[in-house]
Design a protein around this motif. Sequence first.
Motif, mmCIF file in Angstrom:
data_model
loop_
_atom_site.group_PDB
_atom_site.id
_atom_site.type_symbol
_atom_site.label_atom_id
_atom_site.label_comp_id
_atom_site.label_asym_id
_atom_site.label_seq_id
_atom_site.Cartn_x
_atom_site.Cartn_y
_atom_site.Cartn_z
ATOM 1 N N VAL A 261 -0.154 10.085 -3.540
ATOM 2 C CA VAL A 261 0.119 8.691 -3.206
ATOM 3 C C VAL A 261 0.204 7.854 -4.478
ATOM 4 N N HIS A 262 -0.724 8.074 -5.400
ATOM 5 C CA HIS A 262 -0.773 7.271 -6.623
ATOM 6 C C HIS A 262 0.499 7.426 -7.463
ATOM 7 N N PHE A 263 1.023 8.640 -7.548
ATOM 8 C CA PHE A 263 2.139 8.896 -8.451
ATOM 9 C C PHE A 263 3.515 8.763 -7.801
ATOM 10 N N PHE A 264 3.601 8.930 -6.481
ATOM 11 C CA PHE A 264 4.925 9.003 -5.858
ATOM 12 C C PHE A 264 5.225 7.902 -4.838
ATOM 13 N N VAL A 265 4.229 7.204 -4.356
ATOM 14 C CA VAL A 265 4.468 6.166 -3.347
ATOM 15 C C VAL A 265 4.775 4.841 -4.036
ATOM 16 N N ARG A 266 5.720 4.099 -3.463
ATOM 17 C CA ARG A 266 6.093 2.787 -3.981
ATOM 18 C C ARG A 266 5.317 1.692 -3.245
ATOM 19 N N GLU A 267 5.007 0.616 -3.977
ATOM 20 C CA GLU A 267 4.339 -0.523 -3.356
ATOM 21 C C GLU A 267 5.334 -1.306 -2.503
ATOM 22 N N SER A 268 4.805 -2.036 -1.526
ATOM 23 C CA SER A 268 5.650 -2.861 -0.660
ATOM 24 C C SER A 268 6.343 -3.952 -1.469
ATOM 25 N N PRO A 269 7.686 -4.009 -1.427
ATOM 26 C CA PRO A 269 8.388 -5.081 -2.165
ATOM 27 C C PRO A 269 8.056 -6.467 -1.618
ATOM 28 N N ARG A 270 7.768 -6.554 -0.343
ATOM 29 C CA ARG A 270 7.407 -7.841 0.249
ATOM 30 C C ARG A 270 6.106 -8.361 -0.357
ATOM 31 N N TRP A 271 5.091 -7.483 -0.450
ATOM 32 C CA TRP A 271 3.813 -7.898 -1.026
ATOM 33 C C TRP A 271 3.977 -8.248 -2.498
ATOM 34 N N LEU A 272 4.758 -7.464 -3.240
ATOM 35 C CA LEU A 272 4.965 -7.728 -4.658
ATOM 36 C C LEU A 272 5.587 -9.104 -4.883
ATOM 37 N N LEU A 273 6.552 -9.464 -4.046
ATOM 38 C CA LEU A 273 7.195 -10.770 -4.193
ATOM 39 C C LEU A 273 6.222 -11.906 -3.903
ATOM 40 N N LEU A 274 5.383 -11.712 -2.895
ATOM 41 C CA LEU A 274 4.412 -12.753 -2.566
ATOM 42 C C LEU A 274 3.357 -12.907 -3.650
ATOM 43 N N GLN A 275 3.173 -11.860 -4.459
ATOM 44 C CA GLN A 275 2.224 -11.933 -5.566
ATOM 45 C C GLN A 275 2.883 -12.399 -6.856
ATOM 46 N N GLY A 276 4.170 -12.709 -6.812
ATOM 47 C CA GLY A 276 4.882 -13.154 -7.994
ATOM 48 C C GLY A 276 5.331 -12.032 -8.916
ATOM 49 N N LYS A 277 5.227 -10.780 -8.479
ATOM 50 C CA LYS A 277 5.615 -9.629 -9.295
ATOM 51 C C LYS A 277 7.065 -9.256 -8.979
ATOM 52 N N THR A 439 1.783 -5.651 13.803
ATOM 53 C CA THR A 439 2.478 -5.785 12.518
ATOM 54 C C THR A 439 3.617 -6.798 12.603
ATOM 55 N N GLU A 440 4.176 -6.984 13.803
ATOM 56 C CA GLU A 440 5.299 -7.889 13.977
ATOM 57 C C GLU A 440 4.872 -9.329 14.278
ATOM 58 N N LEU A 441 3.624 -9.511 14.671
ATOM 59 C CA LEU A 441 3.148 -10.835 15.059
ATOM 60 C C LEU A 441 2.754 -11.708 13.877
ATOM 61 N N PHE A 442 2.491 -11.089 12.717
ATOM 62 C CA PHE A 442 1.956 -11.836 11.590
ATOM 63 C C PHE A 442 2.817 -11.626 10.344
ATOM 64 N N PRO A 443 2.931 -12.659 9.477
ATOM 65 C CA PRO A 443 3.749 -12.544 8.268
ATOM 66 C C PRO A 443 3.126 -11.637 7.218
ATOM 67 N N THR A 444 3.911 -11.281 6.231
ATOM 68 C CA THR A 444 3.493 -10.317 5.210
ATOM 69 C C THR A 444 2.212 -10.724 4.501
ATOM 70 N N CYS A 445 2.059 -12.009 4.191
ATOM 71 C CA CYS A 445 0.933 -12.451 3.380
ATOM 72 C C CYS A 445 -0.415 -12.244 4.057
ATOM 73 N N VAL A 446 -0.447 -12.096 5.399
ATOM 74 C CA VAL A 446 -1.708 -11.869 6.108
ATOM 75 C C VAL A 446 -1.616 -10.676 7.060
ATOM 76 N N ARG A 447 -0.537 -9.926 6.983
ATOM 77 C CA ARG A 447 -0.311 -8.865 7.967
ATOM 78 C C ARG A 447 -1.405 -7.801 7.931
ATOM 79 N N ASN A 448 -1.756 -7.327 6.746
ATOM 80 C CA ASN A 448 -2.749 -6.271 6.655
ATOM 81 C C ASN A 448 -4.106 -6.749 7.155
ATOM 82 N N SER A 449 -4.438 -7.995 6.869
ATOM 83 C CA SER A 449 -5.703 -8.551 7.358
ATOM 84 C C SER A 449 -5.704 -8.626 8.878
#
Length: 528
Positions: A261-277, A439-449
């Motif tokens: 997972v550490h070496f081959f999985v990509r991070e969520s682009p949605r989360w990265l954008l919300l973090q300013g990355k 997962t569909e009821l909540f936006p990306t910024c709070v979805r995991n929570s």
Amino acid sequence: MADSNSTPLLSQPHSTDSEPPLHEHHPSLSSTIEHCIGNFNLSQFLQVLLVSFAWAFDAQQTFISIFTDAEPPWHCTHLADGESCNSAATSGSTMCNLPKSSWAWDHPKHTFIISEWSLECSSSFINGLPASSFLMGCLLGGFVMATLADSSLGRKNMLFGSCLLMGFSSFLAMFSPNVWIYSALKFLCGFVRATIGTSSLVLTTELVGKRRRGQVGVIGFFCFTLGFLSLPAIAYTNRDSSWRNLYMWISLPTILYSFLVHFFVRESPRWLLLQGKKEEAVETLKSITSVNQSSLNLVISSLSSYKEENWNVDLYSALKILMQKKWSSRRLLAIMAMGIGIGLIYYGMPLGLGNLSFNLYLSVTFNALAELPSSILTLLLIDKLNRRSALLIFTFLSGICSVLSIMERKPWTKMQIWFELVSFFSGCTAFDIYLIYTTELFPTCVRNSAISMARQAVVFGGTFGPILVAAGRGHKFLSYGVFGLLMGFSGVFGILLPETRGRSLSDTLNEEENIEKKVVEGIGDAVA
């Protein structure tokens, strides 16, 4: 790799008469990402498959106690007091009131923790302590780490860290000298694995477009079932070996998987954008998109003007925001209320199979296999089903069949196991749809929570299962009857939730709130 001379993804492209730049139309962040991700392709499938396999290891840790903590079979030795031993064995009594010389274990002492640590005559509290500690760890871990994947760590790092720590704590359990240390390590294992399912589900759904979102979510459910079904095979292979070997065979692959997972999985682009990355988000989109580079450059250029929300103030800011806004608090409380009933069926029903008039071993096997057609049904129909209506139907069906499974009069007695299987199958299907719906009821910024809290509600409901099952040994209605009533009632809370089928995922709170306002206004206009 993109051509180094191509237009940078975060720069403004030149306008053309034939294809004006999308940023002039001010597209939402969600629609921009949907354009960038494109159609489902092999790269996305491999990412989804690798991330979803975390569910298999999660299932193994969840159900391993069935084999390691079980009460071992025993037999009479026909030495001293052999007659009284046979009488006790026939009546179903324990060996605690018999001389030690009159009975023996069927397997070597080191096969189970009860025989190795001589817990056969200990209280039910001590014998059940390891499994209870694991469940309590899951509850506490879910609350403590609920927002880490939304705030500081992200989906990928949360998944990597949880799998790695789960593997290490399981590996350390091999060396437990007594039940107390073993229970402490089970608590730790439950604590760190609490967010594996949520992180995996959220990450897979955010790596693909909306057309495949429901289907890729079901892949994780398949992997969970496969992990559960793999345990009997591993346990049977090691049936006369130490219970410690079973932990070794499931912990080492988990540790290895975490590094994949550490070496081959990509991070969520949605989360990265919300973090300013933005640069990392663009690189991720390049690696998984099916859109050609020139079109991708044009579409994603609008991200240069996107300003990330400064919502991430502290660890629990996501939960605070969810409860502060009326629409989000209503959704969260309603979905958690549904989860309590679903958890009772999902975790409690298999524990009560001994209360039914049917062979225990066959009923456990049938229940384990019931999850497969449940996942297949969800996979095939998720894009065609309205989430809210489907949850209402399956929770009602599960509740009704659960109540019918305790009927004692002929010919209903012979139908008990079939009613129970339909109830459990419907409960599993409701659980699958419930997670996708959340997962569909909540936006990306709070979805995991949000989905973490939803799963915590399921686990919380499951904690009452053992208590009701024990009470149901004297009166069956207190187990399957109560299960059915609460399950059926939980589906009613779906009326408070909006329908999400076919809708794009929202990324910001404002975006989701605007959708909510439009729906309310539309209902008002229709009534008027």
